[in-house]
Design a protein around this motif. Structure first.
Motif, PDB file in Angstrom:
ATOM      1  N   GLN A   1      -6.990  14.544   0.159  1.00  0.00           N
ATOM      2  CA  GLN A   1      -7.753  14.499  -1.087  1.00  0.00           C
ATOM      3  C   GLN A   1      -7.267  13.406  -2.044  1.00  0.00           C
ATOM      4  O   GLN A   1      -7.785  13.269  -3.145  1.00  0.00           O
ATOM      5  CB  GLN A   1      -7.667  15.856  -1.792  1.00  0.00           C
ATOM      6  CG  GLN A   1      -8.325  16.980  -0.993  1.00  0.00           C
ATOM      7  CD  GLN A   1      -8.066  18.352  -1.600  1.00  0.00           C
ATOM      8  OE1 GLN A   1      -7.606  18.441  -2.734  1.00  0.00           O
ATOM      9  NE2 GLN A   1      -8.365  19.400  -0.860  1.00  0.00           N
ATOM     10  N   GLY A   2      -6.288  12.632  -1.597  1.00  0.00           N
ATOM     11  CA  GLY A   2      -5.749  11.570  -2.447  1.00  0.00           C
ATOM     12  C   GLY A   2      -6.726  10.427  -2.620  1.00  0.00           C
ATOM     13  O   GLY A   2      -7.719  10.289  -1.892  1.00  0.00           O
ATOM     14  N   ASP A   3      -6.437   9.593  -3.598  1.00  0.00           N
ATOM     15  CA  ASP A   3      -7.329   8.474  -3.899  1.00  0.00           C
ATOM     16  C   ASP A   3      -7.317   7.415  -2.800  1.00  0.00           C
ATOM     17  O   ASP A   3      -8.336   6.763  -2.550  1.00  0.00           O
ATOM     18  CB  ASP A   3      -6.920   7.826  -5.229  1.00  0.00           C
ATOM     19  CG  ASP A   3      -7.095   8.787  -6.400  1.00  0.00           C
ATOM     20  OD1 ASP A   3      -7.941   9.688  -6.283  1.00  0.00           O
ATOM     21  OD2 ASP A   3      -6.372   8.626  -7.402  1.00  0.00           O
ATOM     22  N   GLU A   4      -6.183   7.236  -2.154  1.00  0.00           N
ATOM     23  CA  GLU A   4      -6.057   6.178  -1.151  1.00  0.00           C
ATOM     24  C   GLU A   4      -5.260   6.718   0.036  1.00  0.00           C
ATOM     25  O   GLU A   4      -4.244   7.388  -0.148  1.00  0.00           O
ATOM     26  CB  GLU A   4      -5.331   4.972  -1.769  1.00  0.00           C
ATOM     27  CG  GLU A   4      -5.277   3.763  -0.862  1.00  0.00           C
ATOM     28  CD  GLU A   4      -4.622   2.574  -1.538  1.00  0.00           C
ATOM     29  OE1 GLU A   4      -4.447   1.534  -0.878  1.00  0.00           O
ATOM     30  OE2 GLU A   4      -4.262   2.702  -2.737  1.00  0.00           O
TER      31      GLU A   4
ATOM     32  N   ARG B   1       0.837  -1.199   0.000  1.00  0.00           N
ATOM     33  CA  ARG B   1       0.000   0.000   0.000  1.00  0.00           C
ATOM     34  C   ARG B   1       0.876   1.254   0.000  1.00  0.00           C
ATOM     35  O   ARG B   1       2.064   1.197   0.331  1.00  0.00           O
ATOM     36  CB  ARG B   1      -0.924   0.001   1.213  1.00  0.00           C
ATOM     37  CG  ARG B   1      -1.942  -1.149   1.214  1.00  0.00           C
ATOM     38  CD  ARG B   1      -2.669  -1.208   2.546  1.00  0.00           C
ATOM     39  NE  ARG B   1      -1.754  -1.524   3.634  1.00  0.00           N
ATOM     40  CZ  ARG B   1      -2.078  -1.421   4.931  1.00  0.00           C
ATOM     41  NH1 ARG B   1      -3.283  -0.985   5.281  1.00  0.00           N
ATOM     42  NH2 ARG B   1      -1.195  -1.740   5.851  1.00  0.00           N
TER      43      ARG B   1
END
Length: 354
Positions: A233-236, A183
């Motif tokens: 605000q990131g995707d993950e 991740r």
């Protein structure tokens, strides 16, 4: 504090006391003429009223407060120094930790300790090297030590011990990689200090094969706030984040952006760190004592690392054993010299094409 001495006053009844003493003496003479006096029993040897002074050198450790350069995260300084003194009976007579409230008081405090006859004065923290070098000529009978880049042109009574920050950074990177798995993870450091730059070198080497999506150096709290908004605000979300800063305010902004974060032990944000690291000041002091008590025999390292146990990692409850094991293996390999903390760690080789 003022101490008042007490004085004893002799009784004025001196004539009566003298007459009584004379009568007793006369009686003793008459008795001696008529009776055989037994042999006097040997007087018992009086016990020592106090224990002998401990042998060894006296040591004082001045801790530079924040604001005097890069911080020196340390835990239980007083307890660890007391343990060191107990372990080195004969070499060390006493070890005294000294906490200074203001950076400006550090030089005068160290000077007072040297002037008072302390054998070894260590000044640990950002301004330590400058302080001990300034005092060396004034107090040639005192041995000074600090954590700083070793040099060949030091005064004879000064020891500067380097810290292997690349090694520490590498192991922190191994911890972050183990926490994150495949991740995304990140690294954020203050935009100052050679020590942080060196830790970052080790971090990048350990994370060369990881999903490092954030690698930033920030100048202040405002920059940290902007960075935290961008990460949110990131995707993950970040699975792990290494925060190498001396500012708790910065850590409070960034720590919530990750599932787990890693940082120095002197940060105290509301979000608990998965892993904290600290410098063991007793390892530095012990190296300094070695050079005083055995100057002709000691040829020890001028740069301290995992082999000298100068680093400690503190794990929060719930951190997987696999993470701890990975960090232990990396630290042991660095200590034995079989792993270069500056060398990039490769991931597993891709499968061969059939």
């Amino acid at each position: 504090m003022t101490t008042t001495r007490g004085w004893s006053v002799r009784s004025p009844r001196r004539g009566i006391t003298a007459a009584l003493a004379g009568s007793l003496a006369a009686g003793a003479v008459l008795t001696a003429c008529t009776e055989q006096v037994p042999e006097p029993a040997p007087s018992p040897t009086p016990e020592e009223s106090s224990e002998p002074a401990p042998s060894g050198v006296s040591v004082a450790v001045v801790l530079v407060p924040p604001g005097g350069g890069p911080s020196l995260p340390a835990d239980d300084v007083e307890g660890r120094l007391a343990t060191l003194a107990a372990e080195r009976v004969g070499d060390v007579a006493s070890i005294r930790p000294v906490t200074v409230d203001d950076v400006d008081f550090v030089p005068d405090t160290a000077a007072l300790l040297a002037d008072g006859g302390t054998d070894v004065v260590c000044v640990l923290g950002g301004s330590g090297p400058r302080t001990v070098l300034d005092l060396a000529d004034r107090f040639p009978a005192t041995r000074f030590c600090a954590a700083g880049e070793p040099r060949d042109d030091l005064p004879a009574n000064v020891d500067l011990f380097g810290i292997d920050h690349e090694a520490l950074g590498h192991v922190l990177g191994v911890v972050a990689a183990s926490l994150a798995g495949d991740r995304p993870l990140g690294v954020v450091t203050d935009d100052d200090g050679d020590e942080r730059a060196r830790r970052r070198t080790g971090l990048r080497a350990a994370l060369a094969s990881s999903a490092l999506v954030l690698d930033a150096a920030i100048a202040d709290v405002d920059a940290a706030a902007e960075l935290a908004d961008a990460v949110a605000q990131g995707d993950e979300p970040l699975a792990a984040l290494v925060i190498d800063t001396s500012s708790t305010a910065v850590a409070e902004l960034l720590a919530p952006a990750a599932t787990s974060w890693i940082g120095p032990s002197d940060l105290t944000p509301d979000t608990a760190a998965a892993v904290r690291w600290s410098i063991q000041v007793d390892a530095i002091v012990s190296a300094a004592v070695d050079r005083v008590v055995s100057p002709d025999e000691v040829d020890g390292p001028r740069v301290l690392g995992f082999a000298e146990e100068v680093f400690a990692l503190h794990y929060e409850e719930g951190v997987p054993e696999a993470v701890r094991d990975a960090a232990t293996v990396a630290a042991d390999e660095i200590a034995r010299g079989t792993r270069d903390p500056r060398q990039s760690v490769r991931g597993p080789d891709p499968p061969d094409d059939e």
